[in-house]
Design a protein around this motif. Structure first.
Motif, PDB file in Angstrom:
ATOM      1  N   SER A 101      48.293  36.281  45.157  1.00  0.00           N
ATOM      2  CA  SER A 101      47.604  36.519  43.877  1.00  0.00           C
ATOM      3  C   SER A 101      46.879  35.251  43.431  1.00  0.00           C
ATOM      4  CB  SER A 101      48.588  37.003  42.799  1.00  0.00           C
ATOM      5  OG  SER A 101      49.602  36.053  42.577  1.00  0.00           O
ATOM      6  N   GLY A 102      47.523  34.098  43.626  1.00  0.00           N
ATOM      7  CA  GLY A 102      46.864  32.838  43.273  1.00  0.00           C
ATOM      8  C   GLY A 102      45.640  32.600  44.148  1.00  0.00           C
ATOM      9  N   LEU A 103      45.792  32.841  45.442  1.00  0.00           N
ATOM     10  CA  LEU A 103      44.675  32.610  46.362  1.00  0.00           C
ATOM     11  C   LEU A 103      43.491  33.521  46.049  1.00  0.00           C
ATOM     12  CD1 LEU A 103      46.584  32.138  49.757  1.00  0.00           C
ATOM     13  CD2 LEU A 103      45.313  30.385  48.475  1.00  0.00           C
ATOM     14  N   LEU A 104      43.779  34.790  45.723  1.00  0.00           N
ATOM     15  CA  LEU A 104      42.666  35.693  45.418  1.00  0.00           C
ATOM     16  C   LEU A 104      41.977  35.284  44.112  1.00  0.00           C
ATOM     17  CD1 LEU A 104      40.865  38.073  46.023  1.00  0.00           C
ATOM     18  CD2 LEU A 104      42.565  39.585  44.975  1.00  0.00           C
ATOM     19  N   ALA A 105      42.766  34.815  43.133  1.00  0.00           N
ATOM     20  CA  ALA A 105      42.146  34.353  41.887  1.00  0.00           C
ATOM     21  C   ALA A 105      41.202  33.180  42.182  1.00  0.00           C
ATOM     22  CB  ALA A 105      43.217  33.948  40.874  1.00  0.00           C
ATOM     23  N   ILE A 106      41.646  32.281  43.057  1.00  0.00           N
ATOM     24  CA  ILE A 106      40.793  31.145  43.434  1.00  0.00           C
ATOM     25  C   ILE A 106      39.520  31.635  44.135  1.00  0.00           C
ATOM     26  CG2 ILE A 106      40.619  29.115  44.952  1.00  0.00           C
ATOM     27  CD1 ILE A 106      43.632  28.626  44.444  1.00  0.00           C
ATOM     28  N   ALA A 107      39.699  32.566  45.087  1.00  0.00           N
ATOM     29  CA  ALA A 107      38.543  33.078  45.845  1.00  0.00           C
ATOM     30  C   ALA A 107      37.560  33.807  44.925  1.00  0.00           C
ATOM     31  CB  ALA A 107      39.023  34.007  46.961  1.00  0.00           C
TER      32      ALA A 107
END
Ligand code: ADP
Ligand code: ASP
Ligand code: MG
Length: 412
Positions: free
Chosen positions: A73-79
């Motif tokens: 979830s954190g990685l997708l928010a960053i992307a």
């Protein structure tokens, strides 16, 4: 929009997911996103917990296995932020997604979707919610919803924010007549009724978690299964019919086949209790202790033995509960009164599902004939209104599924 493990398996795949989300936002849709852990991650975490101690505290199991979704979830928010879409990650406890305290198989009790709706309305901020996890209403501890539970998170969030639709993006472009990895001739279904999907999922089609279908049915959330491998740029976000399968109410389905699909499960074990007394109370003596041990019994077959005074009773349990079930029945031997236990773990259950069976006779009889022509022995049979299940030797699973798939005219 929910994205499963293969859809977020690497940074590159996560960037691809960000493009799918961006497409919908750019088209003017209000969206919330739910993600699974990277594929293989949850298995690894489950393995670590078991390695640390085979009999571990279920609360700590949840603390460990919920972590895979925190990462994605954190990685997708960053992307998403990187492609100019406002986004914020949310853990289950932050929403909060309140659940029961049945660690490892918690049930969602309530979700307040207010903050998700508000943030999108105010500044087009997309919520990226960690699937699979919640927080116990009573203890405040992290819980998980059972394997495959991100589907359930997604449908529950969709219901909480009153979404028009819940899109489940996975590694196949819809629900097929059977697992397309096993039967290449399987066909994609346009629409599947909730009830049929419930049976397909609970009989082994892991494309959707059973709970998610239940929730969709209860809250009337239209669930659309589609592929994250379809190129984001090729999809028209305003088209009414992108490729995929809609799970919806029966009334929406115009053309109903007799058989809709075939599911199978190799996670089965068979236990036969030989020569129990043929008298009242025996079934209770067998299944009472199993229920107390929280073991789900599935198929039950009772035969009359030759001597008339005693009978044989066969039942199946999930493979994971096999050892415990055997132990439970052995412990209760005196109370039950039997001579012998015969067991088998190399068995599989093949289920044929279709709402059309309600109004058609002889559907199962055709299957018995076709399987006997292939020399496949049937160990046990159960039937219900829209389904029948057959227990066979696991070695014949693929052959049986393919045979029945052809028999009922499902081949592409
Ligand atoms: P995700 O990680 O996206 O949640 P899953 O692996 O849980 O994906 O579910 C998708 C898989 O379900 C497919 O790859 C497919 O092999 C399997 N599957 C089983 N039965 C069916 C079916 N009837 N239709 C489509 N897929 C099915
Ligand atoms: N990551 C969890 C699992 O593998 C939940 C999910 O993928 O739906 O079971
Ligand atoms: Mg899944």
């Amino acid at each position: 929009m929910k994205f499963g493990g293969t859809s977020v398996a690497s940074i590159e795949r996560i960037r691809n997911v960000a493009q799918h989300v961006k497409r919908e936002v750019d088209a003017g849709h209000e969206v919330a996103v739910v993600v699974s852990a990277m594929s293989g991650k949850t298995n690894e975490l489950v393995g670590w917990a078991a390695e640390a101690s085979p009999l571990h505290d279920a609360r700590e199991y949840d603390a460990v296995v919920a972590s895979g979704e925190q990462v994605t979830s954190g990685l997708l928010a960053i992307a998403l932020q990187a492609v100019g879409i406002q986004a914020r990650s949310w853990q289950g406890w932050q929403i909060p997604i309140r659940t029961s305290d049945a660690h490892g198989a918690a049930r969602i009790l309530e979700i307040d979707g207010g903050e998700i709706i508000k943030r999108f309305a105010e500044r087009k901020e997309v919520a990226v919610v960690s699937g699979f996890q919640g927080v116990s209403k009573d203890t405040g501890r992290i819980t998980t919803l059972g394997r495959g539970g991100s589907d359930t998170s997604a449908v529950a969030i969709a219901a909480a924010i009153r979404a028009d639709r819940c899109d489940i993006y996975t590694d196949v472009d819809g629900v097929y007549t059977t697992d397309p990895r096993v039967v290449p001739k399987a066909k994609r279904l346009e629409k599947v009724a909730f009830e049929e999907m419930l049976e397909l999922a609970s009989q082994g089609a892991k494309v959707l978690q059973v709970r998610s279908v239940e929730l969709g049915m209860v809250h009337n959330v239209r669930v659309f299964v589609r592929s994250s491998f379809d190129k984001p740029e090729d999809i028209d976000a305003h088209a009414n019919h992108p490729p995929g399968t809609l799970i919806c109410s029966e009334e929406e389905i115009v053309e109903q086949q007799v058989v809709t699909g075939i599911a199978f499960s190799k996670d089965e074990a068979q236990i036969s209790v030989r020569q129990v007394q043929d008298k009242p109370g025996v079934a209770a003596a067998i299944f009472g202790p199993l229920a107390e041990a929280n073991i789900n019994v599935d198929m039950i077959v009772q035969n009359v033995s030759e001597d008339g005074a005693t009978t044989d009773l066969t039942f199946t349990v999930p493979a994971a509960d096999y050892m415990r079930a055997k132990e439970t029945i052995t412990k209760a031997k005196d109370a039950i009164g039997y001579t012998r236990l015969d067991t088998a773990t190399d068995v599989a259950k093949v289920s044929v599902i279709g709402i059309g069976m309600r109004s058609h006779a002889g559907v199962a009889a055709q299957a018995f004939k076709a399987l006997s022509a292939r020399n496949i022995n049937i160990r046990a049979i159960t039937t219900s209104e829209i389904k029948f299940s057959l227990l066979i030797d696991a070695a014949y699973t693929e052959l049986a599924v393919r045979t029945l798939h052809t028999l009922y005219g499902l081949d592409a």
